[in-house]
Design a protein around this motif. Sequence first.
Motif, PDB file in Angstrom:
ATOM      1  N   ALA A  15       0.825  -1.207   0.000  1.00 17.40           N
ATOM      2  CA  ALA A  15       0.000   0.000   0.000  1.00 17.40           C
ATOM      3  C   ALA A  15       0.862   1.262   0.000  1.00 17.40           C
ATOM      4  O   ALA A  15       0.625   2.194  -0.781  1.00 17.40           O
ATOM      5  N   LEU A  16       1.882   1.294   0.852  1.00 23.43           N
ATOM      6  CA  LEU A  16       2.725   2.489   0.948  1.00 23.43           C
ATOM      7  C   LEU A  16       3.579   2.674  -0.307  1.00 23.43           C
ATOM      8  O   LEU A  16       3.633   3.758  -0.885  1.00 23.43           O
ATOM      9  N   ALA A  17       4.234   1.593  -0.729  1.00 28.68           N
ATOM     10  CA  ALA A  17       5.070   1.691  -1.929  1.00 28.68           C
ATOM     11  C   ALA A  17       4.210   1.963  -3.161  1.00 28.68           C
ATOM     12  O   ALA A  17       4.586   2.766  -4.028  1.00 28.68           O
ATOM     13  N   GLY A  18       3.066   1.303  -3.241  1.00 26.35           N
ATOM     14  CA  GLY A  18       2.196   1.497  -4.387  1.00 26.35           C
ATOM     15  C   GLY A  18       1.692   2.926  -4.481  1.00 26.35           C
ATOM     16  O   GLY A  18       1.631   3.503  -5.576  1.00 26.35           O
ATOM     17  N   THR A  19       1.313   3.499  -3.346  1.00 24.87           N
ATOM     18  CA  THR A  19       0.840   4.884  -3.340  1.00 24.87           C
ATOM     19  C   THR A  19       1.939   5.836  -3.797  1.00 24.87           C
ATOM     20  O   THR A  19       1.699   6.759  -4.592  1.00 24.87           O
ATOM     21  N   ALA A  20       3.156   5.595  -3.315  1.00 27.04           N
ATOM     22  CA  ALA A  20       4.278   6.447  -3.714  1.00 27.04           C
ATOM     23  C   ALA A  20       4.554   6.324  -5.217  1.00 27.04           C
ATOM     24  O   ALA A  20       4.764   7.328  -5.907  1.00 27.04           O
ATOM     25  N   ILE A  21       4.524   5.098  -5.736  1.00 30.24           N
ATOM     26  CA  ILE A  21       4.777   4.889  -7.175  1.00 30.24           C
ATOM     27  C   ILE A  21       3.677   5.522  -8.011  1.00 30.24           C
ATOM     28  O   ILE A  21       3.944   6.200  -9.013  1.00 30.24           O
ATOM     29  N   GLU A  22       2.428   5.311  -7.597  1.00 31.70           N
ATOM     30  CA  GLU A  22       1.304   5.849  -8.368  1.00 31.70           C
ATOM     31  C   GLU A  22       1.313   7.373  -8.361  1.00 31.70           C
ATOM     32  O   GLU A  22       1.055   8.012  -9.400  1.00 31.70           O
ATOM     33  N   ASN A  23       1.611   7.968  -7.215  1.00 32.91           N
ATOM     34  CA  ASN A  23       1.645   9.424  -7.141  1.00 32.91           C
ATOM     35  C   ASN A  23       2.809  10.006  -7.937  1.00 32.91           C
ATOM     36  O   ASN A  23       2.735  11.136  -8.427  1.00 32.91           O
ATOM     37  N   THR A  24       3.884   9.224  -8.085  1.00 27.17           N
ATOM     38  CA  THR A  24       5.070   9.723  -8.782  1.00 27.17           C
ATOM     39  C   THR A  24       5.003   9.483 -10.281  1.00 27.17           C
ATOM     40  O   THR A  24       5.293  10.381 -11.085  1.00 27.17           O
ATOM     41  N   THR A  25       4.631   8.272 -10.681  1.00 25.65           N
ATOM     42  CA  THR A  25       4.695   7.902 -12.097  1.00 25.65           C
ATOM     43  C   THR A  25       3.338   7.602 -12.733  1.00 25.65           C
ATOM     44  O   THR A  25       3.208   7.638 -13.956  1.00 25.65           O
ATOM     45  N   SER A  27       2.131   4.753 -13.013  1.00 22.47           N
ATOM     46  CA  SER A  27       2.300   3.523 -13.801  1.00 22.47           C
ATOM     47  C   SER A  27       1.504   2.338 -13.278  1.00 22.47           C
ATOM     48  O   SER A  27       1.445   1.292 -13.935  1.00 22.47           O
ATOM     49  N   LEU A  28       0.896   2.456 -12.097  1.00 24.61           N
ATOM     50  CA  LEU A  28       0.149   1.327 -11.538  1.00 24.61           C
ATOM     51  C   LEU A  28      -1.301   1.324 -11.992  1.00 24.61           C
ATOM     52  O   LEU A  28      -1.968   0.288 -11.943  1.00 24.61           O
ATOM     53  N   ARG A  29      -1.802   2.479 -12.382  1.00 22.98           N
ATOM     54  CA  ARG A  29      -3.182   2.593 -12.871  1.00 22.98           C
ATOM     55  C   ARG A  29      -4.174   2.053 -11.845  1.00 22.98           C
ATOM     56  O   ARG A  29      -5.113   1.337 -12.170  1.00 22.98           O
ATOM     57  N   ALA A  30      -3.954   2.414 -10.587  1.00 22.39           N
ATOM     58  CA  ALA A  30      -4.847   2.016  -9.494  1.00 22.39           C
ATOM     59  C   ALA A  30      -4.868   3.147  -8.480  1.00 22.39           C
ATOM     60  O   ALA A  30      -3.808   3.553  -7.993  1.00 22.39           O
ATOM     61  N   PRO A  31      -6.036   3.681  -8.123  1.00 25.88           N
ATOM     62  CA  PRO A  31      -6.102   4.830  -7.221  1.00 25.88           C
ATOM     63  C   PRO A  31      -5.612   4.530  -5.804  1.00 25.88           C
ATOM     64  O   PRO A  31      -5.095   5.421  -5.136  1.00 25.88           O
ATOM     65  N   TRP A  32      -5.796   3.283  -5.342  1.00 23.85           N
ATOM     66  CA  TRP A  32      -5.406   2.935  -3.972  1.00 23.85           C
ATOM     67  C   TRP A  32      -4.717   1.559  -4.009  1.00 23.85           C
ATOM     68  O   TRP A  32      -5.267   0.562  -3.583  1.00 23.85           O
ATOM     69  N   PRO A  33      -3.519   1.508  -4.606  1.00 19.59           N
ATOM     70  CA  PRO A  33      -2.843   0.213  -4.766  1.00 19.59           C
ATOM     71  C   PRO A  33      -2.554  -0.438  -3.412  1.00 19.59           C
ATOM     72  O   PRO A  33      -2.323   0.276  -2.435  1.00 19.59           O
ATOM     73  N   PRO A  34      -2.631  -1.782  -3.359  1.00 23.49           N
ATOM     74  CA  PRO A  34      -2.773  -2.709  -4.480  1.00 23.49           C
ATOM     75  C   PRO A  34      -4.216  -3.001  -4.895  1.00 23.49           C
ATOM     76  O   PRO A  34      -4.443  -3.945  -5.646  1.00 23.49           O
ATOM     77  N   LEU A  35      -5.182  -2.224  -4.401  1.00 22.92           N
ATOM     78  CA  LEU A  35      -6.586  -2.444  -4.756  1.00 22.92           C
ATOM     79  C   LEU A  35      -7.052  -1.392  -5.744  1.00 22.92           C
ATOM     80  O   LEU A  35      -6.538  -0.271  -5.766  1.00 22.92           O
ATOM     81  N   LEU A  36      -8.035  -1.762  -6.538  1.00 19.32           N
ATOM     82  CA  LEU A  36      -8.725  -0.783  -7.355  1.00 19.32           C
ATOM     83  C   LEU A  36      -9.860  -0.240  -6.486  1.00 19.32           C
ATOM     84  O   LEU A  36     -10.943  -0.834  -6.400  1.00 19.32           O
ATOM     85  N   ALA A  37      -9.594   0.872  -5.824  1.00 25.06           N
ATOM     86  CA  ALA A  37     -10.534   1.422  -4.853  1.00 25.06           C
ATOM     87  C   ALA A  37     -10.175   2.882  -4.584  1.00 25.06           C
ATOM     88  O   ALA A  37      -9.105   3.349  -4.977  1.00 25.06           O
ATOM     89  N   ARG A  38     -11.073   3.577  -3.924  1.00 24.50           N
ATOM     90  CA  ARG A  38     -10.831   4.953  -3.494  1.00 24.50           C
ATOM     91  C   ARG A  38     -11.028   5.040  -1.986  1.00 24.50           C
ATOM     92  O   ARG A  38     -11.916   4.393  -1.424  1.00 24.50           O
ATOM     93  N   TRP A  39     -10.212   5.840  -1.338  1.00 27.26           N
ATOM     94  CA  TRP A  39     -10.363   6.072   0.099  1.00 27.26           C
ATOM     95  C   TRP A  39     -11.643   6.859   0.330  1.00 27.26           C
ATOM     96  O   TRP A  39     -11.801   7.975  -0.149  1.00 27.26           O
ATOM     97  N   MET A  40     -12.599   6.268   1.031  1.00 30.04           N
ATOM     98  CA  MET A  40     -13.869   6.936   1.279  1.00 30.04           C
ATOM     99  C   MET A  40     -14.554   6.295   2.484  1.00 30.04           C
ATOM    100  O   MET A  40     -15.420   5.430   2.339  1.00 30.04           O
ATOM    101  N   PRO A  41     -14.158   6.670   3.692  1.00 31.14           N
ATOM    102  CA  PRO A  41     -14.816   6.113   4.888  1.00 31.14           C
ATOM    103  C   PRO A  41     -16.318   6.376   4.829  1.00 31.14           C
ATOM    104  O   PRO A  41     -16.760   7.505   4.567  1.00 31.14           O
TER     105      PRO A  41
END
Length: 467
Positions: A15-25, A27-41
């Motif tokens: 989750a932490l590495a995926g978020t950093a990669i997604e925000n930077t590049t 390249s993961l094509r997932a809003p909340w890696p490793p899941l296809l989801a959005r943060w929404m309590p």
Amino acid sequence: MITAAGGVLLFAVAALAGTAIENTTGSLRAPWPPLLARWMPHAGPGTPTALLVAALVVLYGPAVAARLPWRRLTWAAWLSAMAWTWSLALVDGWRTGVADRLTTRYEYLRGVPRFTDIPATIREFTQHIPGGVPGSWQPHVAGHPPGAVLTFVGLDRIGLGGGGWAGAFCIVTGSSVAAAVLVTLRALGAERIARTAAPFLVLAPAAVWVGTSADGYFAAVAAWALALLAVAAGRGGRGAGASAAALGSGLLFGATLYVSYGLALMALPALAVLVCARTARPVPLAALGIAAVAATFTALGFRWWEAYPLLVERYYQGSGGLRSYGYWVWGNLACVVLCSGLAAVAGARRVLAAVPYVVRQRWRWRTESGTAAGDRSEPPSGPVNSASPLPVTGLAPLVLITCAVLAALLAADLSGMSKAETERIWLPFTLWLPAAAALLPSAGRRGWLAAQAAAALLTNHLLLTYW
């Protein structure tokens, strides 16, 4: 406990590495890696029921599963899993959680109106798989053989069209996997393990994605194919009933090949079932069933072997060609941890540790008996270890099938054709894994069940999942 902690660490790092990669590049094509989801309590109408079902299964599930007559147990497992799945889906509300899930521009229901002439559409199906061509299929329609979308065409034809009916169909069928796993284990002589596993199968965190995705329905087709194969191959598997089960298994295995290309990997658990039963008796009729399904689609003009290379082309035209293999090859495994649950992760370690014992005991039985495979119904019993005194007669099916499922997941992971979205794509495999929790010590069973429920509840209440 250490293995479960390792699973938590893997998911946290992903989750932490995926978020950093997604925000930077990106390249993961997932809003909340490793899941296809959005943060929404959030909470919703399904929240009270979900909490109630979880509490009842945690408090009373093990005792009820141990005492119920077998037929009632299988029905109870299906109905309880259905209640759990429906309540989780309705946390997001009826429209968001169920009715609209299969109606987006990516989904199967968008392709249903094109089947005005079913034979003609199947005949032309393959030419519309690549992207960028006139009449190119929606991503999920293109990504599967025509059996997937034809299921929803069939529902529409009988008056059950639209997202609500499609979602309900997927939830009802997908929830039956819990019962199918129980039937499989008992048919192979593992009733005690099946009863222990039942509450864990009911509270599988993967229920979040069974409600609502078509992959929950695909999982049910595959699970009942295995169950019928086990019935046909198991003790007493002779006569007209066994023959019908073998043929039915083949028809369902054939159906799996035409609802999802990836379900060809179900050959590994099927082989494990036959090894457990020590017989190939159901194979001819099962092969006949598979051949009948394949011949039907081929006669209608759909050739599986021609369509799959075009799917690979379409996959790399889209997000599959952009997503980073270097992340997803291990990020997918973090999804398995969440979907199967920490109890399944801890149980899987015990399954793997039991492999040498099972192999040794079965080899010893075979060499000492001096009989051909299948001439005796069971090898002798013996303890696995002091912490889990389960008889080898019940242990072997769980160990061998779980290992086959894990091997199938590893093959899918390494293929590169499952980069992301595995929380739904791998449901036919991950829904089996909670059965491994049957090997955990009885003293902590309620705690492990609570951990399973907590994983699903937190996921569904903190995130808005795409499936």
